[in-house]
Design a protein around this motif. Structure first.
Motif, PDB file in Angstrom:
ATOM      1  N   CYS A  44      77.159  81.722 -66.399  1.00 18.98           N
ATOM      2  CA  CYS A  44      76.286  82.542 -66.825  1.00 18.98           C
ATOM      3  C   CYS A  44      76.420  83.035 -68.230  1.00 18.98           C
ATOM      4  CB  CYS A  44      76.140  84.045 -66.082  1.00 18.98           C
ATOM      5  SG  CYS A  44      75.676  83.896 -64.377  1.00 18.98           S
ATOM      6  N   LEU A  45      77.683  82.353 -68.929  1.00 18.28           N
ATOM      7  CA  LEU A  45      77.766  82.251 -70.091  1.00 18.28           C
ATOM      8  C   LEU A  45      77.841  81.009 -70.749  1.00 18.28           C
ATOM      9  CD1 LEU A  45      81.248  84.376 -69.951  1.00 18.28           C
ATOM     10  CD2 LEU A  45      79.080  85.473 -70.481  1.00 18.28           C
ATOM     11  N   GLY A  46      76.631  80.362 -70.140  1.00 16.87           N
ATOM     12  CA  GLY A  46      76.381  79.213 -70.704  1.00 16.87           C
ATOM     13  C   GLY A  46      76.188  78.921 -72.388  1.00 16.87           C
ATOM     14  N   PHE A  47      75.689  79.844 -72.911  1.00 15.61           N
ATOM     15  CA  PHE A  47      75.125  79.707 -74.253  1.00 15.61           C
ATOM     16  C   PHE A  47      76.422  79.812 -75.157  1.00 15.61           C
ATOM     17  CE2 PHE A  47      75.635  84.323 -72.926  1.00 15.61           C
ATOM     18  CZ  PHE A  47      76.580  84.799 -73.965  1.00 15.61           C
ATOM     19  N   LEU A  48      77.810  79.979 -74.472  1.00 20.59           N
ATOM     20  CA  LEU A  48      78.891  79.940 -75.393  1.00 20.59           C
ATOM     21  C   LEU A  48      79.516  78.539 -75.464  1.00 20.59           C
ATOM     22  CD1 LEU A  48      80.922  82.981 -73.932  1.00 20.59           C
ATOM     23  CD2 LEU A  48      79.792  82.714 -76.218  1.00 20.59           C
ATOM     24  N   PRO A  49      80.267  77.964 -76.323  1.00 23.49           N
ATOM     25  CA  PRO A  49      80.804  76.572 -76.504  1.00 23.49           C
ATOM     26  C   PRO A  49      81.828  76.379 -75.202  1.00 23.49           C
ATOM     27  CG  PRO A  49      81.052  77.665 -78.523  1.00 23.49           C
ATOM     28  CD  PRO A  49      80.520  78.618 -77.456  1.00 23.49           C
ATOM     29  N   ILE A  50      81.868  75.075 -74.781  1.00 22.30           N
ATOM     30  CA  ILE A  50      82.628  74.861 -73.729  1.00 22.30           C
ATOM     31  C   ILE A  50      82.009  75.108 -72.421  1.00 22.30           C
ATOM     32  CG2 ILE A  50      84.805  74.696 -72.465  1.00 22.30           C
ATOM     33  CD1 ILE A  50      84.936  73.446 -75.367  1.00 22.30           C
ATOM     34  N   LEU A  51      81.828  76.456 -71.974  1.00 21.78           N
ATOM     35  CA  LEU A  51      81.171  76.713 -70.818  1.00 21.78           C
ATOM     36  C   LEU A  51      79.669  76.185 -70.833  1.00 21.78           C
ATOM     37  CD1 LEU A  51      82.335  80.347 -70.864  1.00 21.78           C
ATOM     38  CD2 LEU A  51      83.312  78.329 -69.709  1.00 21.78           C
ATOM     39  N   GLY A  52      78.828  76.189 -69.802  1.00 22.20           N
ATOM     40  CA  GLY A  52      77.634  75.582 -69.578  1.00 22.20           C
ATOM     41  C   GLY A  52      76.746  76.136 -68.566  1.00 22.20           C
ATOM     42  N   PHE A  53      75.641  75.964 -68.538  1.00 21.93           N
ATOM     43  CA  PHE A  53      74.718  76.263 -67.450  1.00 21.93           C
ATOM     44  C   PHE A  53      74.931  75.345 -66.397  1.00 21.93           C
ATOM     45  CE2 PHE A  53      72.448  78.412 -71.094  1.00 21.93           C
ATOM     46  CZ  PHE A  53      72.337  79.595 -70.541  1.00 21.93           C
ATOM     47  N   TRP A  54      75.585  74.352 -66.417  1.00 18.54           N
ATOM     48  CA  TRP A  54      75.748  73.283 -65.547  1.00 18.54           C
ATOM     49  C   TRP A  54      76.814  73.898 -64.459  1.00 18.54           C
ATOM     50  CZ3 TRP A  54      80.865  71.904 -64.895  1.00 18.54           C
ATOM     51  CH2 TRP A  54      81.805  72.382 -65.891  1.00 18.54           C
ATOM     52  N   MET A  55      77.728  74.799 -64.777  1.00 19.80           N
ATOM     53  CA  MET A  55      78.563  75.539 -63.916  1.00 19.80           C
ATOM     54  C   MET A  55      77.929  76.119 -62.859  1.00 19.80           C
ATOM     55  SD  MET A  55      81.436  76.620 -66.984  1.00 19.80           S
ATOM     56  CE  MET A  55      82.641  77.012 -65.822  1.00 19.80           C
ATOM     57  N   ILE A  56      76.747  76.781 -63.190  1.00 19.98           N
ATOM     58  CA  ILE A  56      76.221  77.550 -61.980  1.00 19.98           C
ATOM     59  C   ILE A  56      75.844  76.538 -60.750  1.00 19.98           C
ATOM     60  CG2 ILE A  56      74.139  78.909 -61.344  1.00 19.98           C
ATOM     61  CD1 ILE A  56      73.969  79.815 -64.422  1.00 19.98           C
ATOM     62  N   PRO A  57      75.159  75.627 -60.759  1.00 21.34           N
ATOM     63  CA  PRO A  57      74.928  74.755 -59.510  1.00 21.34           C
ATOM     64  C   PRO A  57      76.286  74.133 -58.924  1.00 21.34           C
ATOM     65  CG  PRO A  57      73.759  73.883 -61.504  1.00 21.34           C
ATOM     66  CD  PRO A  57      74.465  74.899 -61.824  1.00 21.34           C
ATOM     67  N   VAL A  58      77.154  73.849 -59.827  1.00 22.14           N
ATOM     68  CA  VAL A  58      78.492  73.205 -59.295  1.00 22.14           C
ATOM     69  C   VAL A  58      79.367  74.388 -58.263  1.00 22.14           C
ATOM     70  CG1 VAL A  58      80.640  72.609 -59.953  1.00 22.14           C
ATOM     71  CG2 VAL A  58      78.567  71.937 -60.994  1.00 22.14           C
ATOM     72  N   GLY A  59      79.321  75.774 -59.062  1.00 23.46           N
ATOM     73  CA  GLY A  59      79.743  76.858 -58.272  1.00 23.46           C
ATOM     74  C   GLY A  59      78.892  77.201 -57.047  1.00 23.46           C
ATOM     75  N   LEU A  60      77.716  77.094 -56.981  1.00 20.92           N
ATOM     76  CA  LEU A  60      77.034  77.105 -55.735  1.00 20.92           C
ATOM     77  C   LEU A  60      77.235  76.110 -54.609  1.00 20.92           C
ATOM     78  CD1 LEU A  60      73.639  78.498 -57.163  1.00 20.92           C
ATOM     79  CD2 LEU A  60      75.354  79.870 -55.910  1.00 20.92           C
ATOM     80  N   ILE A  61      77.481  75.117 -55.086  1.00 19.33           N
ATOM     81  CA  ILE A  61      77.878  73.764 -54.157  1.00 19.33           C
ATOM     82  C   ILE A  61      79.085  74.113 -53.686  1.00 19.33           C
ATOM     83  CG2 ILE A  61      78.454  71.416 -54.139  1.00 19.33           C
ATOM     84  CD1 ILE A  61      76.183  70.985 -56.164  1.00 19.33           C
ATOM     85  N   VAL A  62      80.052  74.666 -54.314  1.00 19.77           N
ATOM     86  CA  VAL A  62      81.431  74.880 -53.862  1.00 19.77           C
ATOM     87  C   VAL A  62      81.387  75.968 -52.907  1.00 19.77           C
ATOM     88  CG1 VAL A  62      83.612  75.671 -54.539  1.00 19.77           C
ATOM     89  CG2 VAL A  62      82.541  74.091 -55.974  1.00 19.77           C
ATOM     90  N   LEU A  63      80.523  76.992 -53.304  1.00 16.70           N
ATOM     91  CA  LEU A  63      80.448  78.097 -52.189  1.00 16.70           C
ATOM     92  C   LEU A  63      79.578  77.640 -51.000  1.00 16.70           C
ATOM     93  CD1 LEU A  63      79.498  80.956 -54.899  1.00 16.70           C
ATOM     94  CD2 LEU A  63      81.604  80.899 -53.488  1.00 16.70           C
ATOM     95  N   SER A  64      78.910  76.776 -50.981  1.00 13.90           N
ATOM     96  CA  SER A  64      77.939  76.068 -49.883  1.00 13.90           C
ATOM     97  C   SER A  64      78.909  75.841 -48.902  1.00 13.90           C
ATOM     98  CB  SER A  64      77.091  75.122 -50.225  1.00 13.90           C
ATOM     99  OG  SER A  64      77.470  73.854 -50.722  1.00 13.90           O
TER     100      SER A  64
END
Length: 93
Positions: A44-64
């Motif tokens: 959700c902090l994807g607008f910051l450097p290093i972090l990205g919006f790509w992390m949201i689907p990866v997190g959901l896949i891990v939670l699934s």
């Protein structure tokens, strides 16, 4: 029954299959949940450097891996995506 038939096989270590990539997950459920939640929160902090919006689907896949409701939504999305790609391939032929 023989002893060989009565033995319980240890469960395979949890993993994610993303295309041809296979990623091992920790065996501990709470650690998998923590990793998934952190990926979603930092995504959700994807607008910051290093972090990205790509992390949201990866997190959901891990939670699934641990939550049926997330798994159902992921599976529905995968089916929808596959049908969409198949329709596009048939239209272009």
């Amino acid at each position: 029954m023989s002893d060989a038939e009565n033995r319980v096989r240890p469960a395979a270590p949890p993993h994610l299959q993303l295309g041809s990539w296979r990623i091992r997950l920790p065996r501990s459920r709470w650690l998998r949940v923590l990793i998934g939640v952190l990926f979603v929160l930092f995504g959700c902090l994807g607008f910051l450097p290093i972090l990205g919006f790509w992390m949201i689907p990866v997190g959901l896949i891990v939670l699934s891996h641990d939550f049926a409701s997330v798994r159902r939504r992921r599976r529905r999305f995968a089916v929808w995506w596959g049908r969409r790609r198949q329709a596009k391939e048939q239209a272009s032929s």
